[in-house]
Design an enzyme around this catalytic site. Structure first.
Site, PDB file in Angstrom:
ATOM      1  N   GLY A   1      87.882 -23.873  77.028  1.00  0.00           N
ATOM      2  CA  GLY A   1      88.013 -23.672  78.473  1.00  0.00           C
ATOM      3  C   GLY A   1      86.934 -24.384  79.274  1.00  0.00           C
ATOM      4  N   GLY A   2      86.619 -25.646  78.904  1.00  0.00           N
ATOM      5  CA  GLY A   2      85.659 -26.435  79.678  1.00  0.00           C
ATOM      6  C   GLY A   2      84.324 -25.713  79.790  1.00  0.00           C
TER       7      GLY A   2
ATOM      8  N   THR B   1      91.555 -27.099  74.621  1.00  0.00           N
ATOM      9  CA  THR B   1      90.499 -27.045  73.605  1.00  0.00           C
ATOM     10  C   THR B   1      90.761 -25.862  72.675  1.00  0.00           C
ATOM     11  OG1 THR B   1      88.937 -28.011  75.158  1.00  0.00           O
ATOM     12  CG2 THR B   1      87.976 -26.954  73.240  1.00  0.00           C
TER      13      THR B   1
ATOM     14  N   SER C   1      79.502 -32.685  76.565  1.00  0.00           N
ATOM     15  CA  SER C   1      80.527 -31.675  76.284  1.00  0.00           C
ATOM     16  C   SER C   1      79.996 -30.265  76.520  1.00  0.00           C
ATOM     17  CB  SER C   1      80.959 -31.793  74.825  1.00  0.00           C
ATOM     18  OG  SER C   1      81.885 -30.767  74.515  1.00  0.00           O
ATOM     19  N   SER C   2      80.912 -29.383  76.912  1.00  0.00           N
ATOM     20  CA  SER C   2      80.567 -27.964  77.036  1.00  0.00           C
ATOM     21  C   SER C   2      80.826 -27.209  75.730  1.00  0.00           C
ATOM     22  CB  SER C   2      81.406 -27.314  78.139  1.00  0.00           C
ATOM     23  OG  SER C   2      81.136 -27.905  79.374  1.00  0.00           O
TER      24      SER C   2
ATOM     25  N   ARG D   1      82.513 -36.142  68.177  1.00  0.00           N
ATOM     26  CA  ARG D   1      82.921 -36.329  69.559  1.00  0.00           C
ATOM     27  C   ARG D   1      83.495 -37.736  69.725  1.00  0.00           C
ATOM     28  NH1 ARG D   1      84.157 -33.724  74.150  1.00  0.00           N
ATOM     29  NH2 ARG D   1      82.932 -34.306  75.977  1.00  0.00           N
TER      30      ARG D   1
ATOM     31  N   ASP E   1      85.178 -36.582  80.746  1.00  0.00           N
ATOM     32  CA  ASP E   1      83.951 -35.799  80.568  1.00  0.00           C
ATOM     33  C   ASP E   1      82.703 -36.602  80.935  1.00  0.00           C
ATOM     34  OD1 ASP E   1      84.920 -33.328  79.929  1.00  0.00           O
ATOM     35  OD2 ASP E   1      84.851 -33.605  77.772  1.00  0.00           O
TER      36      ASP E   1
ATOM     37  N   ASN F   1      90.653 -32.658  75.461  1.00  0.00           N
ATOM     38  CA  ASN F   1      90.219 -32.431  76.843  1.00  0.00           C
ATOM     39  C   ASN F   1      91.287 -31.678  77.624  1.00  0.00           C
ATOM     40  OD1 ASN F   1      88.324 -32.372  78.856  1.00  0.00           O
ATOM     41  ND2 ASN F   1      88.983 -34.294  79.764  1.00  0.00           N
TER      42      ASN F   1
HETATM   43  O1  DON Z   1      84.086 -31.229  75.804  1.00  0.00           O
HETATM   44  C1  DON Z   1      84.287 -30.644  76.855  1.00  0.00           C
HETATM   45  O2  DON Z   1      83.437 -30.030  77.461  1.00  0.00           O
HETATM   46  C2  DON Z   1      85.684 -30.643  77.434  1.00  0.00           C
HETATM   47  N1  DON Z   1      86.387 -31.789  76.977  1.00  0.00           N
HETATM   48  C3  DON Z   1      86.349 -29.372  77.049  1.00  0.00           C
HETATM   49  C4  DON Z   1      87.708 -29.285  77.664  1.00  0.00           C
HETATM   50  C5  DON Z   1      88.291 -27.973  77.615  1.00  0.00           C
HETATM   51  O3  DON Z   1      87.744 -27.017  77.139  1.00  0.00           O
HETATM   52  C6  DON Z   1      89.650 -27.923  78.197  1.00  0.00           C
HETATM   53  N2  DON Z   1      89.920 -26.690  78.759  1.00  0.00           N
HETATM   54  N3  DON Z   1      89.611 -26.224  79.749  1.00  0.00           N
END
Ligand code: DON
Length: 553
Positions: free
Chosen positions: A458-459, A366, A437-438, A98, A408, A386
């Site tokens: 997808g976050g 992502t 992070s997700s 990360r 984040d 991100n």
């Molecule tokens: O690590 C994370 O949770 C975010 N940076 C993920 C971002 C992501 O999946 C972008 N799309 N929606």
């Protein structure tokens, strides 16, 4: 199309047909499988496996190729998490690469005139966190790979140098972001046509400077990326754009090997990434669902979805306690204890109808990928810059697109980020800290042998997407193709709006609305990939939501 790629795409299609499956069924393999978010990345992984590489080599190759062919989502200017199952030891290894906050970062760095300016954490050089991707891939290859970096980078170098046809997903992202891309000479030179218009699907995209950078990394990529000429170039570029990442930040970057978290579910054992990932939240949600007799409710039936919504909400309430374990004490043992899970389940079962609130923004950046090799090794990795095109800055000399991972963090207490996750103390900015992070790479074992590999993008919808894949496969016995194709929902406590894909049947959506849920219908949620391994048959499915692909043999 380069010949090697064409040959591998042919194998991919013929593998599906040879297995007697219609083209939309899971891809089958007797030996190995790669699922990635672009056909080129899946082909890159398969090429490495066929040249004798193991799952770690193939995952690194597919990650680098995804960085080229999904450059709005991930790349060497970003970072990720990798979960590895090694057949020889029968053990799991979790690698955290990360990004980290710069050494000069402070909790108030985005405050302007007494107010938080969230845009500074999303666009421009102050949004950049120290990239971890190269260090992570290097660490994984050095510890468990069998190939040198240049071998695994070869497909990505070819794609970047010789070009690849623009896929529909990326074409859409470029079109949507064209005005922003136009502001950055580096991005514009690669992703817009000379007249400033967006390229069309099928147009060739070249990233020649990135190809040169990948070659320059040689076989000691972390040394080359974090020290010397390349590090000085990146630090100079960031400084010239008002950022605070210095050569010292790059030199100090280290990936971390961590202990995976795991928990039993329906007789299987589910392994996930520990903090600063949100894998524990998936385990807690599974725990709440454990005695649930979901099969009796029926997949995607309104009562089943209502159960999921409540469980997702409780899980996301506890998500606030997660952060970088080097800085905060994440009470994982308590959160995953039977007492806590019983209380959370009780709240989930008796929750009153939610109150409406503003909706969350979602993008589909992502990338996740899953690999199983012929020796039984399994790798799931998720990698990101991100939001779409990260900080919207590309260093033109190196072709590296820099992340906006600082978003984040809690930009300021109570201030929601791009994914409407609210800023909480555990995730406050500190120098050298990793943002929560997700991203949730996940592997499930039965009797000690891996049976499912899954992850998503997808976050926050990664957490709920992975959960739904696990339930579809474990409880409802769906194959990966059907599981990935099922319409999905997402709920994250705040805002209390249930997001539902438009392909969910109208009567189901209406039934949920009648139960009192505030509903937002979206064309699609993030992408999720899945591999299952059962009785010597490996089945894989990429997510058509993002042009994902499975390739096996
Ligand atoms: O690590 C994370 O949770 C975010 N940076 C993920 C971002 C992501 O999946 C972008 N799309 N929606």
């Amino acid at each position: 199309m380069p010949t090697a790629l064409a040959a591998i795409l042919l194998i991919l299609v013929s593998t599906a047909l040879a297995a007697g499956s219609p083209p939309d069924a899971s891809v089958r393999g007797a030996h190995a499988m790669v699922v990635a978010e672009t056909a080129e990345a899946a082909a890159a992984g398969l090429e490495i496996l066929k040249h004798g590489g193991n799952a770690i080599d193939a995952a690194a190759a597919a990650a680098l190729a995804t960085g080229v062919t999904h450059p709005a989502s991930c790349g060497i200017g970003g970072g990720g998490f990798m979960l590895i199952y090694l057949a020889t030891t029968g053990k799991f290894y979790a690698l955290d690469y990360r990004e980290r906050a710069p050494l000069k970062a402070t909790p108030t760095m985005y405050m302007r005139g007494g107010k938080p300016d969230e845009a500074l954490a999303r666009d421009g050089a102050l949004a950049i966190a120290v990239p971890g991707e190269v260090a992570g891939l290097d660490a994984a290859l050095t510890r468990f790979g069998t190939m040198k970096f240049q071998q695994v980078a070869a497909p990505a170098v070819r794609l970047a140098r010789d070009g690849y046809p623009l896929g529909t997903h990326l074409a859409g992202e470029i079109k949507r972001m064209a005005p922003r891309i136009a502001h950055d000479p580096g991005l514009a030179s690669v992703f817009l046509k000379p007249d400033g218009s967006a390229p069309a699907p099928g147009d060739l995209i070249f990233q020649k400077n990135l190809a040169e950078t990948l070659v320059h990394l040689g076989d000691k990529p972390a040394d080359k990326f974090y020290h010397g000429e390349l590090a000085a170039e990146l630090a100079g570029f960031i400084d010239a754009h008002g950022g605070i990442i210095s050569a010292a930040d790059l030199a100090a970057y280290q990936p971390e090997w961590r202990e995976p978290l795991h928990r039993a579910y329906q007789g299987d054992e589910v392994y996930v990434m520990p903090p600063p990932s949100s894998g524990g939240v998936v385990l807690e949600m599974l725990g709440m669902l454990e005695p649930g007799h979901l099969v009796g409710l029926g997949v995607n039936s309104p009562p089943y979805l209502a159960r999921l919504i409540e469980v997702m909400r409780q899980g996301f309430i506890d998500h606030d306690q997660y952060g970088d374990p080097a800085f905060v004490n994440v009470p994982v043992a308590t959160l995953l204890s039977p007492e806590h899970i019983n209380q959370a389940r009780d709240r989930a079962l008796h929750h009153a109808a939610p109150t409406p609130a503003p909706t969350a923004a979602h993008d589909h950046g992502t990338a996740s990928l899953e690999v199983v090799d012929s020796a039984g090794n399994v790798v799931v990795l998720t990698t990101t810059i991100n939001t779409i095109f990260g900080s919207k800055l590309m260093d033109p000399k190196t072709g590296i697109i820099l992340n906006d991972e600082m978003d984040d963090f809690a930009v300021a207490p109570g201030v929601p980020n791009a994914f409407r996750l609210e800023g909480v103390a555990a995730n406050e900015i500190a120098p050298g800290k990793r943002p929560l992070s997700s991203m949730t790479p996940t592997i499930v074992v039965k009797n000690g042998k891996p049976i499912i590999a899954t992850g998503g993008s997808g976050g926050p919808t990664i957490i709920t997407g992975v959960l739904q894949i696990l339930l579809d496969v474990i409880d409802f016995h769906l194959g990966p193709r059907a599981a990935v194709d099922e319409p999905r929902i997402h709920e994250q406590a705040e805002p209390a709006t249930v997001i539902i894909e438009e392909k969910m049947p109208l009567e189901t959506r209406t039934a949920l609305a009648q139960m009192g849920y505030q509903i937002r219908v979206v064309p699609m949620l993030g992408g999720v990939g899945a591999i299952t391994i059962e009785h010597g048959s490996i089945r894989g499915a990429g997510d058509p939501r993002k042009g994902g692909m499975a390739a096996g043999y």
